[in-house]
Design an enzyme around this catalytic site. Structure first.
Site, PDB file in Angstrom:
ATOM      1  N   HIS A   1      56.391  59.124  50.783  1.00 12.94           N
ATOM      2  CA  HIS A   1      56.615  58.620  52.137  1.00 12.94           C
ATOM      3  C   HIS A   1      57.070  59.835  52.935  1.00 12.94           C
ATOM      4  O   HIS A   1      57.689  60.750  52.368  1.00 12.94           O
ATOM      5  CB  HIS A   1      57.723  57.560  52.171  1.00 12.94           C
ATOM      6  CG  HIS A   1      57.344  56.286  51.475  1.00 12.94           C
ATOM      7  ND1 HIS A   1      58.133  55.707  50.516  1.00 12.94           N
ATOM      8  CD2 HIS A   1      56.263  55.501  51.604  1.00 12.94           C
ATOM      9  CE1 HIS A   1      57.550  54.603  50.072  1.00 12.94           C
ATOM     10  NE2 HIS A   1      56.406  54.465  50.724  1.00 12.94           N
TER      11      HIS A   1
ATOM     12  N   ASP B   1      60.566  60.535  52.216  1.00 13.21           N
ATOM     13  CA  ASP B   1      60.895  60.995  50.861  1.00 13.21           C
ATOM     14  C   ASP B   1      60.959  62.525  50.910  1.00 13.21           C
ATOM     15  O   ASP B   1      61.789  63.147  50.240  1.00 13.21           O
ATOM     16  CB  ASP B   1      59.812  60.613  49.841  1.00 13.21           C
ATOM     17  CG  ASP B   1      59.740  59.113  49.579  1.00 13.21           C
ATOM     18  OD1 ASP B   1      60.793  58.458  49.603  1.00 13.21           O
ATOM     19  OD2 ASP B   1      58.615  58.616  49.336  1.00 13.21           O
TER      20      ASP B   1
END
Ligand code: GLO
Ligand code: MG
Length: 344
Positions: free
Chosen positions: A49, A52
């Site tokens: 993501h 992330d």
């Protein structure tokens, strides 16, 4: 040409076990520690993501975001790992409560597009041209809340803006029919591929097919994959398993229906999946009951089952299969497959 298989997963697949009815049951594993686990589990690539890679990215300038993403790229290189894709996380911010691109509030739509641009910058810095778009909240709880035709136009317009923003980026839409919404606007592979045709660069829109999402839509995942392969649009997969139409379970690959898993492996292998650099992503979650020390087994188990089913598919007596097909003796073919799956 047979497939070539490299395996990937996302840091969210090592998970603390919280669900809508209870808190975390395992300690958090730091992102940097997770990266150290990939190779040992048999994985070569990381799915991200945007946040992330760059936590708290909404508080950073575009230049700061890029420089943090570049630092992550250096860590990946150090581990011998590659970034497969980056996905904009458009379902947690208060501004995406009613969807991002299809929110009725123009300020929220603006936020979602801005976030998408930053996600593309991160992908660039991590060295991948692939964005995965899970349209989590692009749908409704009640039909009267949004205009579904208008909503699809909004998604097309957003995609056009992103395809223009970056001249090489490719977007793989990950269709899912429900959860967190009651109904979403791009529930299946067919919807995603149709949507691609309306954009300014149809050749840069493809799909990421998740087994569980197809099952939730009442479809067979291997046929969904075949559809996308026929269009040259299968750019990633999220293999897992799902026990019927209920909440999205992300169970280990093959753990519910071995034959359904077998057919996914088989269609990928028969069509040379991976030869253009595509990866096999395993979007699986450990059971909530799993103790911390073993909460990565679902990943290695899923990979093990993929490779075992690949072996079974490749060892089938193809001449026998072809002759049964020619004779239209599907009962015998059925038995041949079940015997192969049961090892006799
Ligand atoms: C949820 C999705 C989710 C996505 C991931 C990448 O149902 O499967 O795990 O794959 O967020 O966008
Ligand atoms: Mg997924």
């Amino acid at each position: 040409m047979p497939g070539v298989f490299r395996f990937t997963f996302g840091p969210w697949n090592i998970h603390e076990g919280q669900d809508p009815f209870g808190p975390a049951v395992r300690d958090r594993v730091e992102f940097s520690r997770k990266l150290g686990l990939y190779k040992g589990l048999g994985f070569d690539g990381v799915q991200f993501h945007d946040d992330d890679a760059v936590p708290e990215m909404n508080d950073l300038s575009p230049a700061q975001i890029v420089s943090q993403a570049k630092a992550v790229k250096a860590v990946l290189d150090g581990h011998g790992l590659a970034a497969e894709f980056v996905a904009p996380r458009l379902w947690e911010d208060p501004r995406t409560i009613d969807g991002g691109f299809t929110s009725n509030d123009p300020a929220c739509r603006q936020y979602a597009r801005e976030r998408f641009r930053r996600c593309i910058d991160i992908a660039d810095a991590l060295g991948t041209d692939l964005i995965v778009l899970w349209l989590a909240r692009e749908g409704t709880y009640i039909r009267e809340a949004k205009d579904s035709a208008w909503a699809v136009d909004q998604i097309v317009e957003t995609l056009n803006e992103m395809l223009t923003y970056h001249p090489r980026i490719r977007v793989a839409i990950e269709p899912k029919p429900n959860e967190p919404m009651d109904h979403t606007y791009i529930p299946t592979t067919g919807h995603a591929i149709a949507l691609a045709q309306r954009t300014v660069a149809p050749e840069r829109i493809g799909v990421n097919i998740e087994s569980a999402h197809a099952i939730l839509a009442g479809l067979d995942p291997s046929d969904e994959m075949g559809f996308a392969l026929s269009f040259g649009k299968l750019w990633s997969v999220h293999l897992n398993d799902q026990n019927g139409p209920k909440f999205d379970q992300d169970k280990s690959f093959g753990s519910v229906d071995l034959r359904r898993a077998f057919n996914q492996v088989r269609i990928l292998d028969r069509h040379g999946y991976g030869r253009k650099g595509e990866s096999v992503g395993l979007d699986v979650k450990a059971m909530r009951t799993q103790k911390a020390g073993a909460a990565t087994r679902h990943l290695s188990n899923s990979r093990t089952m993929f490779l075992r089913l690949l072996e079974i598919s490749r060892a089938l007596d193809e001449a026998a299969v072809q002759s049964l097909i020619a004779e239209r003796d599907y009962e015998a073919l059925d038995l041949l497959i079940m015997q192969a799956l049961t090892g006799r």
